[in-house]
Design a protein around this motif. Structure first.
Motif, PDB file in Angstrom:
ATOM      1  N   ALA A 123       0.824  -1.206   0.000  1.00  0.00           N
ATOM      2  CA  ALA A 123       0.000   0.000   0.000  1.00  0.00           C
ATOM      3  C   ALA A 123       0.862   1.261   0.000  1.00  0.00           C
ATOM      4  CB  ALA A 123      -0.925  -0.006   1.218  1.00  0.00           C
ATOM      5  N   ALA A 124       1.940   1.262   0.794  1.00  0.00           N
ATOM      6  CA  ALA A 124       2.827   2.419   0.857  1.00  0.00           C
ATOM      7  C   ALA A 124       3.514   2.662  -0.486  1.00  0.00           C
ATOM      8  CB  ALA A 124       3.871   2.214   1.957  1.00  0.00           C
ATOM      9  N   SER A 125       3.990   1.581  -1.105  1.00  0.00           N
ATOM     10  CA  SER A 125       4.655   1.713  -2.406  1.00  0.00           C
ATOM     11  C   SER A 125       3.693   2.223  -3.466  1.00  0.00           C
ATOM     12  CB  SER A 125       5.231   0.358  -2.833  1.00  0.00           C
ATOM     13  OG  SER A 125       6.172  -0.111  -1.891  1.00  0.00           O
ATOM     14  N   ALA A 126       2.467   1.690  -3.465  1.00  0.00           N
ATOM     15  CA  ALA A 126       1.478   2.104  -4.448  1.00  0.00           C
ATOM     16  C   ALA A 126       1.124   3.581  -4.289  1.00  0.00           C
ATOM     17  CB  ALA A 126       0.216   1.243  -4.319  1.00  0.00           C
ATOM     18  N   SER A 127       0.978   4.038  -3.046  1.00  0.00           N
ATOM     19  CA  SER A 127       0.644   5.442  -2.805  1.00  0.00           C
ATOM     20  C   SER A 127       1.764   6.369  -3.262  1.00  0.00           C
ATOM     21  CB  SER A 127       0.353   5.663  -1.319  1.00  0.00           C
ATOM     22  OG  SER A 127      -0.792   4.949  -0.912  1.00  0.00           O
TER      23      SER A 127
END
Length: 208
Positions: A123-127
């Motif tokens: 989720a952090a990478s995608a954001s």
């Protein structure tokens, strides 16, 4: 024979429900990515326009835009990681409580929960990536334009086109009216850029 048919129909319905659920999950992720890119575009373009209202040099606008990209991407990643990790802890704790009470039947409960658990790093990478994609748009549009007012116009124009595209994409994924959503995103982006430019122009004229 009738029982077999009913069993096959039930299995087909279950498969259809699972497919629909998977589609819904993918749509939510894609829509979140579009919204993240929209945030990156609006915040970076507004920052560049605001600094450009005070400093007309291309270096100042590019540095401010790059700083906004880095700061925004890091902020999005950290915020998403903390949020999703907290959700992960809550769901893991719930799974443990359910297992202890025997409400989900041992292995079956573990498999179902394990397949649906949130992934903080993902989720952090995608954001961060979504924000970066949006922020790159105004940066690239201003990179090779030396004339000040032309550069400001190019940033505003390219950002407007991208805002319409992001708004329409988000509307399609969210199954909402495309024209209305695109217009709302475009007007919101214009408001942010104009407000930042105007306030910085006012403050810059009094301070400098």
């Amino acid at each position: 024979m009738e029982k077999v048919v009913i069993g096959v129909n039930d299995h087909a319905m279950a498969g259809a429900e699972k497919t629909e659920f998977d589609y819904s999950q993918r749509s939510q992720w894609l829509r979140a990515a579009v919204l993240g890119a929209n945030d990156g575009l609006v915040s970076t373009a507004s920052l560049m326009m605001g600094v450009g209202a005070v400093k007309q040099e291309i270096k100042a606008m590019m540095l401010s835009g790059f700083a906004g990209l880095m700061a925004g991407a890091c902020s999005m990643a950290i915020g998403e990681f903390v949020s999703v990790y907290s959700q992960l802890e809550i769901e893991v704790a719930q799974l443990k409580r359910d297992k202890m009470r025997g409400e989900q039947g041992g292995r079956e409960g573990e498999e179902d929960g394990g397949g649906q658990l949130p992934r903080p790093f993902q989720a952090a990478s995608a954001s961060a990536m979504a924000f970066t994609v949006g922020a790159i748009v105004p940066l690239l549009s201003a990179a090779f334009v030396r004339e000040y007012w032309v550069r400001v116009g190019v940033v505003a124009g390219v950002s407007s086109v991208a805002l319409v595209a992001f708004g329409a994409t988000g509307a399609v994924l969210g199954r909402s009216p495309v024209v209305r959503s695109a217009a709302r995103v475009l007007i919101g982006g214009w408001a942010a850029m104009l407000l930042t430019f105007g306030l910085m122009k006012l403050v810059g004229s009094r301070v400098m």
